[in-house]
Design an enzyme around this catalytic site. Structure first.
Site, PDB file in Angstrom:
ATOM      1  N   ARG A  45       0.839  -1.203   0.000  1.00 11.00           N
ATOM      2  CA  ARG A  45       0.000   0.000   0.000  1.00 11.00           C
ATOM      3  C   ARG A  45       0.870   1.248   0.000  1.00 11.00           C
ATOM      4  NH1 ARG A  45      -1.235   2.215   5.149  1.00 11.00           N
ATOM      5  NH2 ARG A  45      -0.116   1.187   6.836  1.00 11.00           N
TER       6      ARG A  45
ATOM      7  N   ASN B 163       7.892   0.900  -0.071  1.00 13.27           N
ATOM      8  CA  ASN B 163       8.132  -0.189  -1.016  1.00 13.27           C
ATOM      9  C   ASN B 163       8.918   0.270  -2.240  1.00 13.27           C
ATOM     10  OD1 ASN B 163       6.258  -2.213   0.371  1.00 13.27           O
ATOM     11  ND2 ASN B 163       4.881  -0.488   0.007  1.00 13.27           N
TER      12      ASN B 163
ATOM     13  N   ARG C 250      -6.119  -2.627  -4.625  1.00 10.75           N
ATOM     14  CA  ARG C 250      -6.544  -2.875  -3.248  1.00 10.75           C
ATOM     15  C   ARG C 250      -7.626  -1.880  -2.846  1.00 10.75           C
ATOM     16  NH1 ARG C 250      -1.786  -3.637   1.249  1.00 10.75           N
ATOM     17  NH2 ARG C 250      -3.065  -4.234   3.039  1.00 10.75           N
TER      18      ARG C 250
ATOM     19  N   SER D 161      -2.890  -7.828   7.497  1.00 14.83           N
ATOM     20  CA  SER D 161      -2.528  -8.358   6.181  1.00 14.83           C
ATOM     21  C   SER D 161      -3.530  -9.383   5.673  1.00 14.83           C
ATOM     22  CB  SER D 161      -1.134  -8.985   6.234  1.00 14.83           C
ATOM     23  OG  SER D 161      -0.144  -8.024   6.510  1.00 14.83           O
TER      24      SER D 161
ATOM     25  N   GLN E 165       6.993 -10.374   1.696  1.00 16.92           N
ATOM     26  CA  GLN E 165       7.174  -9.019   2.193  1.00 16.92           C
ATOM     27  C   GLN E 165       8.380  -8.386   1.510  1.00 16.92           C
ATOM     28  OE1 GLN E 165       6.558  -7.555   6.474  1.00 16.92           O
ATOM     29  NE2 GLN E 165       8.737  -8.019   6.411  1.00 16.92           N
TER      30      GLN E 165
ATOM     31  N   ARG F 199      21.413 -20.669  33.927  1.00 20.66           N
ATOM     32  CA  ARG F 199      21.497 -19.958  32.650  1.00 20.66           C
ATOM     33  C   ARG F 199      22.120 -20.871  31.592  1.00 20.66           C
ATOM     34  NH1 ARG F 199      21.378 -14.364  32.439  1.00 20.66           N
ATOM     35  NH2 ARG F 199      22.920 -14.409  30.763  1.00 20.66           N
TER      36      ARG F 199
END
Length: 271
Positions: free
Chosen positions: A64, A74, A123, A134, A155, A210
């Site tokens: 988008r 993007n 979209r 998403s 992605q 640990r």
């Protein structure tokens, strides 16, 4: 009686999934996903698609134009190539997807997608808001493309996508054994959580013992690079569910360009 019950569950969940997407930001995310997953398993199990024919794999990038962190992120460039084109180049190099799509509400992103050889799904405003998850965008895409059996949601803000990663996920889904396959990294982090009174406590280890790195298997952590899922699973409002598998790779290639950088480089010093 069992057949009637299954038909009812299928009808109920199909409608429930669409309506409940609006509740994702209400703090009920986990409960909704659990309900959907249980109902999905009861209705479909691992009957993902018709294995008598070659399944239609669609790669999909949601891109988008209204990102608040980095507007049009993007289209940010790494070594002279936009993040979107960089991902599409890798997708085309892999070459096994039946169709390659970019879903966007931006004319600039649509132009870049077309130039890079992808088809464009426009979209809707409802699926392109800051609050829309998403899965809403993926469901919308599937509703317009009934030919699709499996969606590979990729992605493009993960600039180190490799064809070998896609190939492994593709093979896993192609077997018909899995409903979903997604990318992870293995981490050896000792994690803590903040308590209501301001204190902290360990989450995944005992301070009295640990663990050394060689003493435990670490944890698998989603890195968001890609999610493969059957359309049946997506229709239930899930990208992960049913029979699941993951593709593991090093954290060094799981860098995500989702926040504004402090310098001039759009995504840090990516190679």
């Amino acid at each position: 009686m069992l057949i009637i019950l299954c038909m009812f569950l299928t009808y109920f969940v199909a409608n429930f999934s669409h309506a409940s997407n609006k509740l994702f930001d209400s703090g009920c995310n986990s409960s909704l996903r659990e309900i959907r997953s249980v109902l999905y398993n009861g209705s479909y199990g691992c009957s993902h698609f018709d294995t008598s024919k070659e399944p239609h794999f669609a790669s999909l990038i949601l891109a988008r134009g209204g990102s608040k962190g980095i507007p049009l992120k993007n289209l940010a460039k790494v070594n002279g190539t936009t993040l979107l084109k960089r991902s599409l180049n890798t997708i085309h190099e892999f070459g096994r997807f039946s169709s390659v799509w970019v879903s966007t509400d931006s004319a600039d992103i649509a132009k870049e997608a077309s130039t890079a050889g992808a088809q464009v799904h426009w979209r809707s405003p409802e699926s392109a808001t800051d609050s829309a998850p998403s899965i809403v965008g993926v469901q919308e895409f599937c509703s317009f493309h009934p030919e699709v059996d499996i969606v590979a949601l990729i992605q493009c803000t993960s600039p180190f996508l490799k064809t070998s990663f896609l190939a492994e996920a593709y093979r896993n889904m192609q077997t018909g054994r899995f409903d979903s396959v997604f990318s992870v990294t293995q981490q050896y982090k000792l994690r803590w959580k903040r308590l209501p009174d301001g204190g902290i406590e360990p989450l995944n280890f005992n301070p009295k013992r640990r663990p050394r790195r060689q003493d435990w298997d670490g944890e698998l952590v989603e890195n968001g690079m890609f999610y493969f899922a059957t359309k049946n699973l997506i229709n239930y409002g899930l990208l992960q569910g049913g029979s699941k598998s993951c593709i593991r790779f090093e954290a060094s290639v799981a860098t995500e360009c989702s926040e504004a950088p402090s310098g001039n480089q759009p995504c840090g010093n990516a190679g």
